[in-house]
Enzyme design. Structure first.
Site, PDB file in Angstrom:
ATOM      1  N   ARG A 215      25.411 -55.758  63.628  1.00 13.25           N
ATOM      2  CA  ARG A 215      25.140 -54.325  63.576  1.00 13.25           C
ATOM      3  C   ARG A 215      26.100 -53.617  64.518  1.00 13.25           C
ATOM      4  O   ARG A 215      26.485 -54.154  65.555  1.00 13.25           O
ATOM      5  CB  ARG A 215      23.692 -54.025  63.974  1.00 13.25           C
ATOM      6  CG  ARG A 215      22.649 -54.491  62.960  1.00 13.25           C
ATOM      7  CD  ARG A 215      22.742 -53.709  61.651  1.00 13.25           C
ATOM      8  NE  ARG A 215      21.719 -54.091  60.685  1.00 13.25           N
ATOM      9  CZ  ARG A 215      21.889 -54.989  59.726  1.00 13.25           C
ATOM     10  NH1 ARG A 215      23.049 -55.630  59.626  1.00 13.25           N
ATOM     11  NH2 ARG A 215      20.909 -55.251  58.875  1.00 13.25           N
ATOM     12  N   GLU A 244      28.372 -45.205  62.387  1.00 11.54           N
ATOM     13  CA  GLU A 244      28.573 -45.736  61.035  1.00 11.54           C
ATOM     14  C   GLU A 244      27.991 -44.754  60.025  1.00 11.54           C
ATOM     15  O   GLU A 244      26.830 -44.352  60.161  1.00 11.54           O
ATOM     16  CB  GLU A 244      27.886 -47.095  60.908  1.00 11.54           C
ATOM     17  CG  GLU A 244      28.166 -47.807  59.601  1.00 11.54           C
ATOM     18  CD  GLU A 244      27.542 -49.194  59.519  1.00 11.54           C
ATOM     19  OE1 GLU A 244      26.807 -49.442  58.548  1.00 11.54           O
ATOM     20  OE2 GLU A 244      27.796 -50.013  60.427  1.00 11.54           O
ATOM     21  N   HIS A 263      30.733 -52.195  55.874  1.00  9.96           N
ATOM     22  CA  HIS A 263      29.405 -52.828  55.884  1.00  9.96           C
ATOM     23  C   HIS A 263      29.118 -53.505  54.537  1.00  9.96           C
ATOM     24  O   HIS A 263      28.079 -53.286  53.916  1.00  9.96           O
ATOM     25  CB  HIS A 263      28.316 -51.789  56.197  1.00  9.96           C
ATOM     26  CG  HIS A 263      27.074 -52.401  56.758  1.00  9.96           C
ATOM     27  ND1 HIS A 263      26.233 -51.740  57.630  1.00  9.96           N
ATOM     28  CD2 HIS A 263      26.501 -53.628  56.577  1.00  9.96           C
ATOM     29  CE1 HIS A 263      25.213 -52.503  57.951  1.00  9.96           C
ATOM     30  NE2 HIS A 263      25.352 -53.661  57.327  1.00  9.96           N
TER      31      HIS A 263
END
Length: 300
Positions: A215, A244, A263
């Site tokens: 993450r 993000e 991602h």
């Protein structure tokens, strides 16, 4: 049994004996999240995938909720959100192969200069290149994906060191100081948020690479930029970032020693179909009174 599920075609076509399915908006845009609502009524179970955080917080408070299946490998705060007695299951099998292969591709690409060469427009000197033979790869968050990665890297001669929640501070420090590559597969918890900052980056060997597939908030972005700018860190591969998505003009963009992917480490073309099939398998076990194998009991 009444189960709340993501509103996707693959889930709507599932046949689940003894189960009433109701659906919530999933993978909606930021603007759509403001108007997203849950169907009314109590539920016994929740299949979580692409669920807006606002709906998640509401769903876990529904009376009668007994279990949650998150179709992710990471658990990202679920344990803190869930009321006492609600069982949590994850779905690491959906992601193990894709994330491990993505990580292996990143390690190979950084060593062979493919990240740098992809941005060049003329024939020049090759610069620093290496192989994985004898290279120490530290996997922080060593679990199912880490073991899959270890299998993939073994033929290349890499020396893999795994760290998990049972690793002592001394073991972690020793591994970091040996690392040629640090691969992050940690979940995001209160304990792991910004775990990789100036202190951890400073322990890495000069010229080492950071690879984050966990993450974005595992890494202090300011400290990462400082380590890159100073030359202490050889480079980075980031499938996740903080913030993000990474905004246009961010100083991480455009660096010849930084590869950023959006991602997608666990993404495959058949993910929705596999996710629906996995959910059906777990729900089937629960309706038969069986205990699914992926109950989350520890942090990582």
């Amino acid at each position: 049994m009444r189960v709340l599920m993501p509103d996707r075609p693959e889930f709507r076509t599932l046949t689940l004996p003894g189960v009433e399915t109701v659906f919530y908006p999933s993978f909606v845009s930021r603007d759509e999240r403001q108007s997203a609502v849950l169907p009314a009524g109590d539920v016994d179970g929740l299949v979580a995938w692409g669920m807006p955080r606002t709906l998640r917080r509401e769903a876990v408070q529904r009376p009668g909720l007994k279990w949650v299946l998150t179709l992710t490998a990471g658990i990202d705060g679920w344990k803190a959100d869930l009321p006492e007695g609600v069982a949590l299951y994850n779905a690491h099998e959906l992601h193990d192969a894709a994330v491990a292969q993505h990580a292996a591709a990143a390690l190979l690409s950084s060593g062979r200069g493919l990240i740098r060469f992809a941005q060049t427009r003329s024939w020049g000197k090759p610069g620093s290149l290496w192989t994985l033979k004898g290279r120490r790869v530290v996997v922080w968050g060593y679990g199912h994906i880490g073991r899959e990665l270890a299998t993939l890297l073994a033929p290349f001669g890499a020396e893999l060191i795994g760290l998990n929640s049972r690793s002592t501070p001394a073991e972690i420090d020793d591994a970091l100081r040996q690392a040629d590559d640090l691969v992050l597969l940690l979940p995001l918890t209160a304990q792991t948020r910004f775990i990789v900052g100036q202190e951890v980056l400073g322990k890495l060997r000069a010229g080492s690479w950071l690879h984050n597939f966990g993450r974005g908030e595992l890494v202090d972005t300011a400290a990462l930029l400082a380590a890159l700018d100073s030359g202490h860190l050889g480079g980075a591969v980031l499938d996740v970032t903080d913030p993000e998505p990474l905004p246009e003009g961010h100083p991480l963009w455009g660096r010849e020693n930084v590869l950023i992917t959006p991602h997608i480490a666990s993404t495959t073309d058949d993910m929705s179909a596999r996710a629906a099939g996995y959910a059906a398998e777990v729900i089937g076990q629960l309706t038969r009174g069986q205990e699914p194998k992926n109950r989350v009991r520890g942090e990582y």
